[in-house]
Write an enzyme that holds these catalytic residues in place. Structure first.
Site, PDB file in Angstrom:
ATOM      1  N   HIS A 101       0.810  -1.208   0.000  1.00  0.00           N
ATOM      2  CA  HIS A 101       0.000   0.000   0.000  1.00  0.00           C
ATOM      3  C   HIS A 101       0.850   1.268   0.000  1.00  0.00           C
ATOM      4  O   HIS A 101       0.309   2.368  -0.150  1.00  0.00           O
ATOM      5  CB  HIS A 101      -0.918   0.007   1.233  1.00  0.00           C
ATOM      6  CG  HIS A 101      -1.902   1.130   1.215  1.00  0.00           C
ATOM      7  ND1 HIS A 101      -2.850   1.257   0.231  1.00  0.00           N
ATOM      8  CD2 HIS A 101      -2.073   2.199   2.036  1.00  0.00           C
ATOM      9  CE1 HIS A 101      -3.577   2.338   0.457  1.00  0.00           C
ATOM     10  NE2 HIS A 101      -3.118   2.936   1.540  1.00  0.00           N
ATOM     11  N   CYS A 102       2.157   1.165   0.127  1.00  0.00           N
ATOM     12  CA  CYS A 102       2.983   2.371   0.276  1.00  0.00           C
ATOM     13  C   CYS A 102       3.750   2.752  -0.976  1.00  0.00           C
ATOM     14  O   CYS A 102       3.508   3.796  -1.578  1.00  0.00           O
ATOM     15  CB  CYS A 102       3.961   2.180   1.444  1.00  0.00           C
ATOM     16  SG  CYS A 102       3.170   2.146   3.058  1.00  0.00           S
TER      17      CYS A 102
END
Length: 440
Positions: free
Chosen positions: A273-274
Site C-alpha cells: 500500500h505504500c
C-alpha cells in the site's frame, strides 16, 4: 489549554481511552500494543466482519497471532465496534485508514475526509487526534484541521492535533510496531508534546519533529527513496539482460562494499500500500508549486512497466519452444505482494494475471497465504489457489514466480516444471536445469 500536564499525567497513568480508526495492517497491531500496555483501547471500523473477529479473539491477518488479538477481546476495557458515536468516549483518536490513488494517479482522500467528518461529529475539548495515514504535506494542518475546526473548537487551543506516519512492514520478523522508531509532528509544540507522550508509552523510541508537514514529508521521503532505487535496479535488470549479465550476481558483488552502497532488488513490479502509491502524493502536491518531480514520475513509469516486461519474457520463452501465450497453461506462483504474508494490496501479480489473461492464456495460481482472490479496486477475478504438486507443475507450459514465499518447494518446481520464468531469483543454484529457467 491549561490542562496539558494533567493530560500527560493521565497518559502516563494509562487512564486515557485510545480509539483507533481502521483495523487493518496498521490499526490492528497498534491497538494490540496499547492493549498490551494496559490502556483502554477501542478499534473502530466500518467492516463489521473485522470488529466481530476482534471481539471473538480471531485474527484475520495471518502474521498476527490470535493470542495477540485476544488482548483486545479478553478485557472489559478493550474491543472493537462499528459504532462511531463511541468516539466521544475516547481521549486519543488515531486515524489509520487507506490513502489510495484515483485512476489519474491523484490522491484519493475520501477515506480521510469521511473519517475526520465522523470524528468532528463527536469531537470534544481536550481530545488528541492523530493522523497516521500516509499523505501529502499540509493534509493534517489544513484539510484535517479545517474539518475539525468547523465544530468551533480550535486546534492547539481546544484539542490536540498531530501527524505520526505508520511504519508497518507486515511479516518483518526483525522489527515490529513497538520497536520501530515513531516520528511525531504536532500542529503546535503542545500538540507534539502530548502526541509524543502517548506514543512513548507503547513505542520503544519516538522522534519528535517541528510540525505535521515535516512528519508527512518524512514518510514520503522514505517511500520515494525505495521507489526510485527499485526503479534503478529494474532498469538495470533490463539493460544487463540484453548484455547477458545477471543483475542478481551484480547486486551480490556490489553488496560486498561496506560503505556507500545499499542493495535493492528487482522484481515484477511494485506492491503493497505504500511504495507504488505514496510517491505520487508528493508529485501531485508539488504541482501546486509549479515543480515537476521527474525522478518520482520516471521511477513510477519504470516500475509500472515491469509486469509487461515479465509477460514479454513469458511470450519469448514460449516462442522458443514453438508455443504461443494464447491457450498456454500458465501457473503463477504468488499473489501476495511480498514473501510470507497474506497482504495482496497493489500486488504486481494482479497485473501479471490480467495481462496474461488478455493474451489468451489459461492462468492458475498457487499462494498458500492467499487461498482465494476476488474483486479488488482495479480487478475482478474469481480464482482459488491450486495445490502445488507434480501434476499441476507438469500441466503448466510455464511457471511464473512472482512472489518468493519461503514455504514453496522450489526443488519440486525446478524438477517438475518444463519452463520457469523467475522474477525473484528463486531458482538460483539450480545450474543443472539452467536451460529451462528464464530470469525476468
Amino acid at each position: 489549554m491549561n490542562n496539558d500536564k494533567v493530560f500527560i499525567e493521565r497518559i502516563r497513568s494509562k487512564e486515557v481511552a485510545v480509539g483507533i480508526i481502521g483495523m487493518g495492517y496498521v490499526g490492528l497491531p497498534l491497538a494490540i500494543e496499547f492493549a498490551d500496555k494496559g490502556f483502554p483501547v477501542i478499534g473502530f471500523d466500518i467492516d463489521s466482519k473485522k470488529t466481530e473477529a476482534i471481539n471473538s479473539g480471531r485474527s484475520y491477518i495471518k502474521h498476527i497471532a490470535e493470542e495477540k488479538v485476544a488482548l483486545l477481546a479478553n478485557s472489559s476495557k478493550c474491543g472493537a465496534t462499528t459504532d462511531f458515536s463511541r468516539l466521544r468516549e475516547m481521549d486519543c483518536i488515531l486515524i489509520c485508514v487507506p490513502t489510495p490513488l484515483t485512476q489519474h494517479n491523484e490522491p484519493d482522500m475520501q477515506y480521510i475526509i469521511a473519517t475526520v467528518k465522523s470524528i468532528a461529529r463527536y469531537l470534544r475539548a481536550g481530545q488528541l487526534v492523530v493522523l497516521e495515514s500516509t499523505t501529502y504535506p499540509g493534509t493534517t494542518s489544513v484539510l484535517v484541521r479545517d474539518i475539525l475546526e468547523e465544530t468551533g473548537l480550535k486546534a492547539g487551543e481546544d484539542f490536540y492535533l498531530a501527524f505520526s506516519p505508520e511504519r508497518e512492514d507486515p511479516g518483518n520478523k526483525n522489527f515490529s510496531t513497538k520497536t520501530i522508531t515513531k516520528v511525531v509532528g504536532g500542529y503546535s509544540s503542545k500538540c507534539g508534546l502530548i502526541a509524543s507522550a502517548l506514543y512513548d508509552m507503547v513505542i520503544s523510541k519516538t522522534y519528535p519533529v517541528s510540525n505535521t508537514d515535516v512528519a508527512e514529508a518524512t514518510k514520503l521521503l522514505e517511500n520515494i527513496f525505495r521507489s526510485v532505487n527499485i526503479a534503478l535496479v529494474n532498469e538495470l535488470k533490463v539493460v544487463f539482460d540484453k548484455m547477458g549479465i545477471d543483475i542478481w550476481e551484480v547486486i551480490a558483488a556490489a553488496s560486498t562494499k561496506p560503505f556507500g552502497y545499499m542493495p535493492f532488488f528487482p522484481g515484477p513490479g511494485l506492491g503493497g500500500h505504500c511504495i507504488p502509491i505514496d510517491p505520487f502524493y508528493l508529485s501531485w502536491k508539488a504541482k501546486e508549486y509549479n515543480i515537476n518531480t521527474r525522478f518520482i514520475e520516471l521511477a513510477g513509469e519504470i516500475n509500472t512497466s515491469m509486469p509487461m516486461y515479465v509477460v514479454c519474457k513469458v511470450k519469448s520463452a514460449l516462442n522458443d519452444i514453438n508455443k504461443s501465450v494464447k491457450d498456454s497453461n500458465i501457473l503463477l506462483l504468488g499473489i501476495a505482494y511480498k514473501p510470507d504474508v497474506d497482504d495482496d494490496r497493489e500486488s504486481p501479480s494482479y497485473k501479471l494475471l490480467d495481462l496474461l489473461l488478455e493474451q489468451g492464456a489459461n492462468v492458475s495460481y498457487h499462494d498458500p497465504f492467499v487461498p482465494q482472490i476476488g474483486k479488488t479496486r482495479k480487478y475482478d477475478f474469481s480464482l482459488s489457489s491450486v495445490v502445488l504438486n507434480r501434476e499441476t507443475l507438469a500441466a503448466a507450459d510455464a511457471v511464473v514466480i512472482s512472489t518468493a514465499h519461503s514455504c514453496v518447494d522450489y526443488e519440486l518446481v525446478a524438477r517438475e516444471s518444463s519452463l520457469v520464468i523467475d522474477t525473484r531469483n528463486c531458482m538460483s543454484g539450480y545450474d543443472d536445469i539452467k536451460a529451462k529457467i528464464i530470469k525476468a
